[in-house]
Design a protein around this motif. Structure first.
Motif, PDB file in Angstrom:
ATOM      1  N   GLU A 145       0.814  -1.222   0.000  1.00 15.18           N
ATOM      2  CA  GLU A 145       0.000   0.000   0.000  1.00 15.18           C
ATOM      3  C   GLU A 145       0.847   1.271   0.000  1.00 15.18           C
ATOM      4  OE1 GLU A 145      -0.956   0.585   4.760  1.00 15.18           O
ATOM      5  OE2 GLU A 145      -2.559   0.051   3.395  1.00 15.18           O
ATOM      6  N   VAL A 146       2.122   1.170   0.397  1.00 16.54           N
ATOM      7  CA  VAL A 146       3.012   2.345   0.369  1.00 16.54           C
ATOM      8  C   VAL A 146       3.797   2.426  -0.933  1.00 16.54           C
ATOM      9  CG1 VAL A 146       3.195   2.543   2.876  1.00 16.54           C
ATOM     10  CG2 VAL A 146       4.829   1.127   1.625  1.00 16.54           C
ATOM     11  N   GLY A 147       3.498   1.519  -1.875  1.00 14.99           N
ATOM     12  CA  GLY A 147       4.123   1.579  -3.196  1.00 14.99           C
ATOM     13  C   GLY A 147       5.410   0.801  -3.350  1.00 14.99           C
ATOM     14  N   GLN A 148       5.797   0.049  -2.344  1.00 10.03           N
ATOM     15  CA  GLN A 148       7.012  -0.764  -2.455  1.00 10.03           C
ATOM     16  C   GLN A 148       6.706  -2.006  -3.298  1.00 10.03           C
ATOM     17  OE1 GLN A 148       8.785  -1.666   1.287  1.00 10.03           O
ATOM     18  NE2 GLN A 148      10.734  -2.230   0.370  1.00 10.03           N
ATOM     19  N   ILE A 149       7.605  -2.317  -4.229  1.00 13.60           N
ATOM     20  CA  ILE A 149       7.388  -3.431  -5.149  1.00 13.60           C
ATOM     21  C   ILE A 149       8.368  -4.556  -4.839  1.00 13.60           C
ATOM     22  CG2 ILE A 149       7.490  -4.143  -7.559  1.00 13.60           C
ATOM     23  CD1 ILE A 149       6.249  -1.533  -8.292  1.00 13.60           C
ATOM     24  N   TYR A 150       7.823  -5.758  -4.758  1.00 11.82           N
ATOM     25  CA  TYR A 150       8.613  -6.961  -4.504  1.00 11.82           C
ATOM     26  C   TYR A 150       8.500  -7.880  -5.712  1.00 11.82           C
ATOM     27  CZ  TYR A 150       8.623  -5.552   0.397  1.00 11.82           C
ATOM     28  OH  TYR A 150       8.805  -4.862   1.561  1.00 11.82           O
ATOM     29  N   GLN A 151       9.628  -8.177  -6.320  1.00 10.40           N
ATOM     30  CA  GLN A 151       9.669  -9.149  -7.413  1.00 10.40           C
ATOM     31  C   GLN A 151      10.258 -10.426  -6.841  1.00 10.40           C
ATOM     32  OE1 GLN A 151      11.851  -7.164 -10.510  1.00 10.40           O
ATOM     33  NE2 GLN A 151      10.062  -5.999 -11.139  1.00 10.40           N
ATOM     34  N   LEU A 152       9.432 -11.469  -6.811  1.00 19.22           N
ATOM     35  CA  LEU A 152       9.782 -12.703  -6.124  1.00 19.22           C
ATOM     36  C   LEU A 152       9.895 -13.860  -7.089  1.00 19.22           C
ATOM     37  CD1 LEU A 152       7.064 -12.097  -3.473  1.00 19.22           C
ATOM     38  CD2 LEU A 152       9.495 -11.909  -3.018  1.00 19.22           C
ATOM     39  N   ASN A 153      10.908 -14.678  -6.911  1.00 16.86           N
ATOM     40  CA  ASN A 153      11.021 -15.947  -7.622  1.00 16.86           C
ATOM     41  C   ASN A 153      10.147 -16.962  -6.904  1.00 16.86           C
ATOM     42  OD1 ASN A 153      13.018 -15.190  -9.577  1.00 16.86           O
ATOM     43  ND2 ASN A 153      14.486 -15.151  -7.904  1.00 16.86           N
ATOM     44  N   VAL A 154       9.491 -17.821  -7.670  1.00 17.55           N
ATOM     45  CA  VAL A 154       8.643 -18.856  -7.071  1.00 17.55           C
ATOM     46  C   VAL A 154       9.116 -20.223  -7.537  1.00 17.55           C
ATOM     47  CG1 VAL A 154       6.303 -19.707  -6.767  1.00 17.55           C
ATOM     48  CG2 VAL A 154       6.697 -17.244  -6.999  1.00 17.55           C
ATOM     49  N   GLY A 155       8.955 -20.516  -8.828  1.00 17.08           N
ATOM     50  CA  GLY A 155       9.447 -21.755  -9.406  1.00 17.08           C
ATOM     51  C   GLY A 155       8.805 -23.025  -8.876  1.00 17.08           C
ATOM     52  N   ARG A 156       7.505 -22.949  -8.510  1.00 19.64           N
ATOM     53  CA  ARG A 156       6.851 -24.149  -7.986  1.00 19.64           C
ATOM     54  C   ARG A 156       5.339 -23.996  -8.012  1.00 19.64           C
ATOM     55  NH1 ARG A 156       5.657 -23.239  -2.271  1.00 19.64           N
ATOM     56  NH2 ARG A 156       6.583 -21.259  -1.668  1.00 19.64           N
ATOM     57  N   ASN A 157       4.670 -25.055  -7.651  1.00 21.13           N
ATOM     58  CA  ASN A 157       3.218 -25.074  -7.517  1.00 21.13           C
ATOM     59  C   ASN A 157       2.859 -24.464  -6.164  1.00 21.13           C
ATOM     60  OD1 ASN A 157       0.567 -25.976  -6.784  1.00 21.13           O
ATOM     61  ND2 ASN A 157       0.718 -27.569  -8.342  1.00 21.13           N
ATOM     62  N   LEU A 158       1.917 -23.548  -6.141  1.00 19.00           N
ATOM     63  CA  LEU A 158       1.521 -22.891  -4.896  1.00 19.00           C
ATOM     64  C   LEU A 158       0.206 -23.416  -4.333  1.00 19.00           C
ATOM     65  CD1 LEU A 158       2.448 -19.188  -5.729  1.00 19.00           C
ATOM     66  CD2 LEU A 158       3.708 -20.813  -4.304  1.00 19.00           C
ATOM     67  N   GLY A 159      -0.162 -24.624  -4.707  1.00 17.58           N
ATOM     68  CA  GLY A 159      -1.389 -25.218  -4.188  1.00 17.58           C
ATOM     69  C   GLY A 159      -2.611 -24.506  -4.724  1.00 17.58           C
ATOM     70  N   GLU A 160      -3.420 -23.937  -3.832  1.00 23.04           N
ATOM     71  CA  GLU A 160      -4.650 -23.262  -4.255  1.00 23.04           C
ATOM     72  C   GLU A 160      -4.379 -21.970  -5.020  1.00 23.04           C
ATOM     73  OE1 GLU A 160      -6.026 -20.512  -0.532  1.00 23.04           O
ATOM     74  OE2 GLU A 160      -6.532 -22.626  -0.424  1.00 23.04           O
ATOM     75  N   PHE A 161      -3.174 -21.441  -4.936  1.00 28.29           N
ATOM     76  CA  PHE A 161      -2.830 -20.230  -5.689  1.00 28.29           C
ATOM     77  C   PHE A 161      -2.344 -20.606  -7.079  1.00 28.29           C
ATOM     78  CE2 PHE A 161      -3.320 -18.039  -1.769  1.00 28.29           C
ATOM     79  CZ  PHE A 161      -3.638 -16.736  -2.136  1.00 28.29           C
ATOM     80  N   THR A 162      -3.279 -21.065  -7.880  1.00 30.58           N
ATOM     81  CA  THR A 162      -3.001 -21.394  -9.276  1.00 30.58           C
ATOM     82  C   THR A 162      -2.939 -20.087 -10.065  1.00 30.58           C
ATOM     83  OG1 THR A 162      -5.354 -21.547  -9.759  1.00 30.58           O
ATOM     84  CG2 THR A 162      -4.239 -23.595  -9.085  1.00 30.58           C
ATOM     85  N   PRO A 163      -2.452 -20.127 -11.295  1.00 29.69           N
ATOM     86  CA  PRO A 163      -2.458 -18.909 -12.104  1.00 29.69           C
ATOM     87  C   PRO A 163      -3.849 -18.275 -12.221  1.00 29.69           C
ATOM     88  CG  PRO A 163      -1.008 -20.502 -13.104  1.00 29.69           C
ATOM     89  CD  PRO A 163      -1.691 -21.203 -11.956  1.00 29.69           C
ATOM     90  N   SER A 164      -4.906 -19.077 -12.326  1.00 33.83           N
ATOM     91  CA  SER A 164      -6.253 -18.495 -12.429  1.00 33.83           C
ATOM     92  C   SER A 164      -6.677 -17.833 -11.119  1.00 33.83           C
ATOM     93  CB  SER A 164      -7.272 -19.554 -12.855  1.00 33.83           C
ATOM     94  OG  SER A 164      -7.339 -20.586 -11.902  1.00 33.83           O
ATOM     95  N   HIS A 165      -6.298 -18.395  -9.988  1.00 33.07           N
ATOM     96  CA  HIS A 165      -6.622 -17.784  -8.701  1.00 33.07           C
ATOM     97  C   HIS A 165      -5.846 -16.474  -8.525  1.00 33.07           C
ATOM     98  CE1 HIS A 165      -8.076 -17.743  -4.555  1.00 33.07           C
ATOM     99  NE2 HIS A 165      -6.839 -17.438  -4.164  1.00 33.07           N
ATOM    100  N   ILE A 166      -4.615 -16.477  -8.964  1.00 38.16           N
ATOM    101  CA  ILE A 166      -3.810 -15.247  -8.892  1.00 38.16           C
ATOM    102  C   ILE A 166      -4.405 -14.175  -9.798  1.00 38.16           C
ATOM    103  CG2 ILE A 166      -1.559 -14.260  -9.486  1.00 38.16           C
ATOM    104  CD1 ILE A 166      -0.325 -16.873  -8.415  1.00 38.16           C
ATOM    105  N   ARG A 167      -4.845 -14.564 -10.986  1.00 41.21           N
ATOM    106  CA  ARG A 167      -5.492 -13.619 -11.901  1.00 41.21           C
ATOM    107  C   ARG A 167      -6.759 -13.047 -11.262  1.00 41.21           C
ATOM    108  NH1 ARG A 167      -3.300 -11.399 -15.872  1.00 41.21           N
ATOM    109  NH2 ARG A 167      -2.513 -13.353 -16.689  1.00 41.21           N
ATOM    110  N   GLN A 168      -7.505 -13.867 -10.539  1.00 41.01           N
ATOM    111  CA  GLN A 168      -8.705 -13.399  -9.836  1.00 41.01           C
ATOM    112  C   GLN A 168      -8.332 -12.316  -8.816  1.00 41.01           C
ATOM    113  OE1 GLN A 168     -10.870 -16.503  -7.798  1.00 41.01           O
ATOM    114  NE2 GLN A 168     -11.944 -15.040  -6.506  1.00 41.01           N
ATOM    115  N   HIS A 169      -7.250 -12.529  -8.079  1.00 40.40           N
ATOM    116  CA  HIS A 169      -6.788 -11.527  -7.116  1.00 40.40           C
ATOM    117  C   HIS A 169      -6.431 -10.224  -7.828  1.00 40.40           C
ATOM    118  CE1 HIS A 169      -6.438 -13.225  -3.027  1.00 40.40           C
ATOM    119  NE2 HIS A 169      -6.478 -14.384  -3.665  1.00 40.40           N
ATOM    120  N   MET A 170      -5.818 -10.333  -8.996  1.00 41.28           N
ATOM    121  CA  MET A 170      -5.430  -9.140  -9.752  1.00 41.28           C
ATOM    122  C   MET A 170      -6.669  -8.382 -10.247  1.00 41.28           C
ATOM    123  SD  MET A 170      -2.204 -10.643 -11.907  1.00 41.28           S
ATOM    124  CE  MET A 170      -1.894  -9.143 -12.815  1.00 41.28           C
ATOM    125  N   VAL A 171      -7.632  -9.090 -10.799  1.00 41.90           N
ATOM    126  CA  VAL A 171      -8.825  -8.463 -11.375  1.00 41.90           C
ATOM    127  C   VAL A 171      -9.677  -7.788 -10.302  1.00 41.90           C
ATOM    128  CG1 VAL A 171     -11.029  -8.950 -12.535  1.00 41.90           C
ATOM    129  CG2 VAL A 171      -8.907  -9.950 -13.397  1.00 41.90           C
TER     130      VAL A 171
END
Length: 114
Positions: free
Chosen positions: A61-87
Motif C-alpha cells: 500500500e506504500v508503493g514498495q514493489i517486490y519481485q519474487l522468484n517462485v518456481g513451484r506449484n503454490l497449491g490453491e494459488f493457481t495462475p487463475s486464482h492469482i489472476r482473480q486476485h489481480m482483477v
C-alpha cells in the motif's frame, strides 16, 4: 604424559573445525535469516504451466514493489486464482526470504484483517 594430551586437544579442535565446515556446504551463500512478511496487491506474475508459478510481483500500500522468484506449484494459488486476485484487487499476504541476492517466495495466502 602431557605431550599426548595437548596433541589430542589440538587434533580434536582441527577435526571439529573441519567437520563443521564440511557439514554446512549446502547453506553457503544463503542468508535465510530475514524471514519477512508483507501484504499487498499482485500486479504481475509469470506461470510456467497451468499449476506452476515462475515469478510473482507484489505492490504494498506504500508503493514498495517486490519481485519474487517462485518456481513451484503454490497449491490453491493457481495462475487463475492469482489472476482473480489481480482483477478484483484482493490483497494477499506473503512471506519471503533472500537467497544469493534474489527474493524467493516462501508462502502466500489470502489477506485477513487481524
Amino acid at each position: 604424559m602431557c605431550k599426548p594430551f595437548f596433541f589430542n586437544v589440538h587434533l580434536m579442535c582441527v577435526l571439529l573445525v573441519i567437520g563443521n565446515l564440511s557439514c554446512g556446504g549446502d547453506r553457503i551463500g544463503i542468508s535465510d535469516v530475514s524471514h519477512v512478511e508483507v501484504s499487498g496487491l499482485i500486479i504481475d506474475f509469470e506461470a510456467g504451466s497451468l499449476t506452476d508459478i515462475d515469478h510473482l510481483t507484489i505492490e504494498t500500500e506504500v508503493g514498495q514493489i517486490y519481485q519474487l522468484n517462485v518456481g513451484r506449484n503454490l497449491g490453491e494459488f493457481t495462475p487463475s486464482h492469482i489472476r482473480q486476485h489481480m482483477v478484483h484487487g484482493e490483497l494477499v499476504e506473503i512471506s519471503y526470504f533472500r537467497r544469493d541476492g534474489e527474493y524467493w517466495l516462501r508462502n502466500i495466502r489470502d489477506f485477513t484483517f487481524r
